[in-house]
Enzyme design. Sequence first.
Site, PDB file in Angstrom:
ATOM      1  N   HIS A 243       0.809  -1.218   0.000  1.00 60.99           N
ATOM      2  CA  HIS A 243       0.000   0.000   0.000  1.00 60.99           C
ATOM      3  C   HIS A 243       0.853   1.283   0.000  1.00 60.99           C
ATOM      4  O   HIS A 243       0.864   2.030  -0.960  1.00 60.99           O
ATOM      5  CB  HIS A 243      -0.912   0.033   1.238  1.00 60.99           C
TER       6      HIS A 243
HETATM    7  O1  RIB Z   1      -5.320   0.024   4.512  1.00 57.95           O
HETATM    8  C1  RIB Z   1      -3.913   0.047   4.355  1.00 57.95           C
HETATM    9  C2  RIB Z   1      -3.312   1.149   5.144  1.00 57.95           C
HETATM   10  O2  RIB Z   1      -3.582   0.963   6.538  1.00 57.95           O
HETATM   11  C3  RIB Z   1      -1.775   1.191   5.042  1.00 57.95           C
HETATM   12  O3  RIB Z   1      -1.340   2.507   5.207  1.00 57.95           O
HETATM   13  C4  RIB Z   1      -1.336   0.357   6.209  1.00 57.95           C
HETATM   14  O4  RIB Z   1      -0.026   0.700   6.662  1.00 57.95           O
HETATM   15  C5  RIB Z   1      -2.352   0.769   7.235  1.00 57.95           C
HETATM   16  O5  RIB Z   1      -1.926   1.996   7.813  1.00 57.95           O
END
Ligand code: RIB
Length: 313
Positions: A243
């Site tokens: 992500h």
């Molecule tokens: O949904 C994914 C996000 O939530 C990413 O930033 C992960 O690190 C969590 O913070």
Amino acid sequence: MAPQKIIIDTDPGQDDAIAILLALASPEELEVLAITTVAGNVPLDKTSRNARVICELAGKTDIPVHEGCDRPMQRTLVTAEYVHGKTGLDGADLPEPKMPVASLSAVEAIIHHIRREPPGSVTLCPLGPLTNIATAFSQAPDIVERLAGIVLMGGAYFEVGNTTPAAEFNIYVDPEAAEIVIKSGIDITILSLDVTHKALITQPWLDRIVALDTPVTRVATGWLNFYERYDVEKYGGAGGPLHDPCVIAYLLRPDLFSGRRINVEIETQSDLTRGMTVADWWGVTDRPPNALFIGDVDSDGFFDLLAERLARL
Ligand code: RIB
Ligand code: CA
């Protein structure tokens, strides 16, 4: 061209860690003014420890790490140890950091840097709940128009939620903060699950990182092997989604990504759909566009970039 000045607001988290390493490995393109930590994946004391562990691993202990908000603006903190482990950086054992937390709070540092740097020169890169950003905007509304923009990881449309059926984690944890940010009028680019779920770790890529066999890549592969197991079990896919590195990769190579300028609103009233990013991807409302919503990525290009930069550290 002078490097882009950025502030990384983060809740490390293994994917945050890889994003921070990518930024620290790219000094020609990115000047990291500060790292600000927020409660999210794990509580604030752990995200603040983890941010310093990451800086020390990268040999960049000159980057100030400022501690931020330990809970959402109005809600009870929700964490994600089920994904990231108890420490938030499970998968590699690293010593406690020696570098101190910087004296200014995260909110003070965000305000300070934006007021000190020339207008239009600082980009905020939130990788976790938006509590610090929204608090800074509320305390110092003058900084909003001084920003170059915000490039954040959060939300979803086609991918819907990863925390509830409707909401992605970063927005779910502090929907009121997300609403303040999205309504601020700032130029926002959103790297949502729609794109990050196309940035899936593959075994051949992991093998490529293992083969680099440096102190940084040995730790990074330990983190990634631990981190991806949750999403692989949940989604049954080829690998876990990376992500947060999508935010930094977008700054480095925006040509690898594509999206649309659309209207995005945040659900804050309903318990059922709390934190949903209501993205008007098909333009069915007359609500004005307020964000560049990224939906696609050249995954091979993304992972080539990441491998090349991690090898530099
Ligand atoms: O949904 C994914 C996000 O939530 C990413 O930033 C992960 O690190 C969590 O913070
Ligand atoms: Ca994060």
